[in-house]
Design a protein around this motif. Structure first.
Motif, PDB file in Angstrom:
ATOM      1  N   ASP A  51      -1.348   6.572   3.978  1.00  0.00           N
ATOM      2  CA  ASP A  51      -0.167   7.446   4.008  1.00  0.00           C
ATOM      3  C   ASP A  51       0.999   6.764   4.722  1.00  0.00           C
ATOM      4  OD1 ASP A  51      -1.414   9.473   2.645  1.00  0.00           O
ATOM      5  OD2 ASP A  51      -2.065  10.543   4.439  1.00  0.00           O
ATOM      6  N   ARG A 101       2.537   4.330   2.296  1.00  0.00           N
ATOM      7  CA  ARG A 101       3.396   5.035   1.329  1.00  0.00           C
ATOM      8  C   ARG A 101       4.728   5.422   1.972  1.00  0.00           C
ATOM      9  NH1 ARG A 101      -1.708   7.670   0.496  1.00  0.00           N
ATOM     10  NH2 ARG A 101      -2.741   6.846  -1.374  1.00  0.00           N
ATOM     11  N   TYR A 125       6.980   2.347   2.145  1.00  0.00           N
ATOM     12  CA  TYR A 125       7.579   2.032   0.848  1.00  0.00           C
ATOM     13  C   TYR A 125       8.631   3.071   0.461  1.00  0.00           C
ATOM     14  CZ  TYR A 125       4.854  -2.029  -0.516  1.00  0.00           C
ATOM     15  OH  TYR A 125       4.339  -3.299  -0.603  1.00  0.00           O
ATOM     16  N   ASP A 126       8.429   4.326   0.869  1.00  0.00           N
ATOM     17  CA  ASP A 126       9.425   5.363   0.589  1.00  0.00           C
ATOM     18  C   ASP A 126      10.734   5.060   1.322  1.00  0.00           C
ATOM     19  OD1 ASP A 126      10.189   8.161  -0.341  1.00  0.00           O
ATOM     20  OD2 ASP A 126      10.405   8.370   1.829  1.00  0.00           O
ATOM     21  N   ILE A 153       0.010   2.348  -4.005  1.00  0.00           N
ATOM     22  CA  ILE A 153       1.310   2.635  -4.609  1.00  0.00           C
ATOM     23  C   ILE A 153       1.313   2.104  -6.045  1.00  0.00           C
ATOM     24  CG2 ILE A 153       2.523   2.531  -2.404  1.00  0.00           C
ATOM     25  CD1 ILE A 153       3.521  -0.273  -3.280  1.00  0.00           C
TER      26      ILE A 153
END
Length: 566
Positions: A201, A204, A207-208, A291
């Motif tokens: 998490d 992620r 990367y967000d 991802i």
């Protein structure tokens, strides 16, 4: 040198070249038993009881030079101290496989009175030119054999990656290793990667931030470290490092594809290879995919776009640092004139295309109010453009410096204030940490009272306690950011004295130094001359540090009034 019939002290050298052999421990036991039996058949040899053996585990005799191998250097030092007379190992390749180094190393031992024996070949210390030639040929062949072995290992690794197999080593962040139930040809239990869902998490989230907020790894690292929970989930459990975030953002493993040949070693340092040279698995392993490949590609394009912008700026003779804070000369002393909080860097890259189709970019500098950015009450502006507020401050500093006739006088005054400045900064940090400690106690108390509120045993409702708890948690984040900023500023200011001394005697005047200096040099002078700058819409208040009767008294506020719309 050892003579026939003389009783001599003997020591063993045991070595395995890989971590797999090291973990198994079987190879070392076999070597020890064989070498011990070989020593026993020589009646005049006595195994040293003080230090019977030298042990080198998981060290390649081909990749590592003699100078870099601590055990070989220890042996050489002991030989020079005349602690033993014979060194015995299982085979000559236990010493190493470098034909240009090992023969010379054996000669050095011989000059210290130590002979080298192997179980397979007997004495390998050269006694004449013929022996020296034989030794050279032996290690030339051993090095060639190691090169062949190394190539076979690389070929096998490439093939394993194409097949999507785990390549060993530590698991990347976001994964953990578990036994797969399969075994190697040497009957070693093999492991495989599985997703560590909590850390996945975080991957992620990283990367967000990179894709949707277009943040670089410096900014992302700061965000992760500002959150106590995220900071505890860093690889070391203490703090995130920029290098870690950077590696996460460019590792294709998160898309479900194993990768090989992403970097190579040059002059003892690893360098990253172009993606065109990477070897990727042919199929995506959805069991380890965190991802999508599309998201990974988008992030790589944004990172490349940022790099190209910096490179173009450098080609034009400019300097475009990756950290945009370096473009702000007032970053360490500027505050919001309404809420009183320190202004932070809000700079960003601006991209556009000319009519001729040429893509261009520049950095737009902003000083940002933390309260506004964190949606907290503040009647002031959210940002102040650097090109609007800095000229007024620069003019003030230039006028201020024009009153100074002697560089050494102002230098002495500035350095004189440094101890006081440092002392006050350290006290502020201690006070803020104390406030954070008290806030943590309040949060703990609120959390303990919520169960009572649920049972109806508290004078406050669950909603009241939860609301207060959430506000305190937000305040804790703010205090943590403040502490981090103050500690960074203190560390930066500690190095300013060297910069000050640089100017003395090397420039005509401090005014010239300021007007012609770089942003970093301007920031250094400003940090020493100015204690604080309060920014409001249409007004700037400057508080100086140094008491100069010709100009201003210490800590008096000099107001620079401008038209609204700063």
């Amino acid at each position: 040198m050892v003579t026939a019939g003389e009783t001599v002290l003997v020591r063993m050298l045991l070595r395995v070249s890989s971590n797999q052999q090291l973990d198994a421990d079987g190879d070392i036991k076999v070597q020890r038993n064989i070498v011990s039996e070989y020593i026993k058949i020589h009646e005049e040899w006595i195994l040293d009881t003080v230090k019977p053996e030298y042990y080198e585990g998981g060290v390649s005799g081909y990749k590592n030079s003699v100078d870099d191998r601590e055990v070989l250097q220890e042996i050489l030092a002991d030989a020079k101290n005349e602690e033993f007379q014979i060194l015995v190992c299982y085979k000559d390749d236990r010493l190493g496989r470098r034909e240009d180094e090992i023969p010379q190393y054996i000669k050095k031992l011989a000059r210290s009175g130590v002979l080298v024996f192997t179980v397979k070949d007997g004495c390998i210390t050269p006694q004449n030119h013929t022996d020296a030639l034989v030794n050279y040929i032996r290690y030339w062949h051993a090095e060639g054999s190691s090169m062949d072995t190394s190539q076979r290992v690389r070929d096998a690794a490439r093939e394993n990656v194409r097949m999507g197999r785990n390549q060993g080593g530590n698991a990347p962040y976001g994964y953990k290793l578990v036994y797969s139930g399969e075994y190697s040809k040497h009957q070693r239990a093999l492991k495989k990667k599985v997703i560590d869902h909590e850390r996945a998490d975080v991957v992620r989230y990283i990367y967000d931030l990179a894709k949707n907020s277009e943040y670089g790894y410096f900014k992302i690292t700061a965000i992760l470290n500002a959150d106590e929970m995220l900071r505890s989930m860093s690889p070391n459990g203490k703090v995130w490092k920029c290098g870690t975030v950077r590696d996460i953002l460019r590792n294709p493993i998160y898309t479900g594809y194993e990768a090989y040949n992403r970097r190579t070693k040059v002059d003892g340092h690893f360098i990253r290879l172009d993606p065109s040279k990477w070897v990727l698995s042919e199929k995506c392993n959805t069991e380890i995919q965190i991802i999508s490949p599309e998201l990974w590609e988008d992030v790589q394009k944004l990172r490349e776009k940022r790099k190209e912008a910096i490179d173009r700026a450098k080609e034009r003779g400019g300097h475009a640092p990756a950290n945009t804070s370096n473009t702000l000369a007032l970053i360490n002393v500027s505050y919001c004139g309404y809420c009183g909080r320190k202004l932070t860097n809000g700079s960003k890259y601006s991209y556009w295309t000319t009519r001729d189709g040429e893509k261009r970019s520049s950095i737009v500098g902003y000083y940002r109010c933390q309260s506004k950015h964190q949606a907290e009450p503040c009647p002031g502006r959210g940002v102040y453009r650097a090109d609007n507020v800095e000229p007024a401050v620069f003019k003030f500093v230039s006028d201020y410096l024009s009153t100074l006739e002697d560089n050494t006088v102002v230098a002495a005054k500035l350095i004189e204030t440094e101890k006081e400045q440092k002392k006050l900064a350290e006290q502020k940090i201690r006070d803020t940490k104390k406030a954070l400690e008290n806030l943590d106690k309040d949060i703990e108390s609120l959390e303990e009272n919520i169960p009572g509120a649920l049972r109806g045993e508290s004078a406050f409702s669950v909603e009241q306690l939860s609301g207060l708890l959430e506000r305190n948690k937000q305040k804790r984040i703010s205090l943590q950011e403040t502490i981090q900023t103050m500690e960074t500023d203190l560390k930066s200011n500690n190095s300013d004295s060297a910069r000050i001394n640089k100017y003395i005697g090397s420039i005509p005047s401090w005014k010239d130094a300021f007007q012609n200096g770089t942003v970093a040099e301007k920031r250094t002078i400003i940090n020493k001359l100015i204690e604080r700058i309060d920014m409001k819409d249409g007004e700037i208040t400057i508080y100086v540090r140094v008491n100069l009767k010709k100009f201003l008294s210490r800590n008096s506020g000099y107001k620079v009034v401008q038209e609204p719309g700063l």
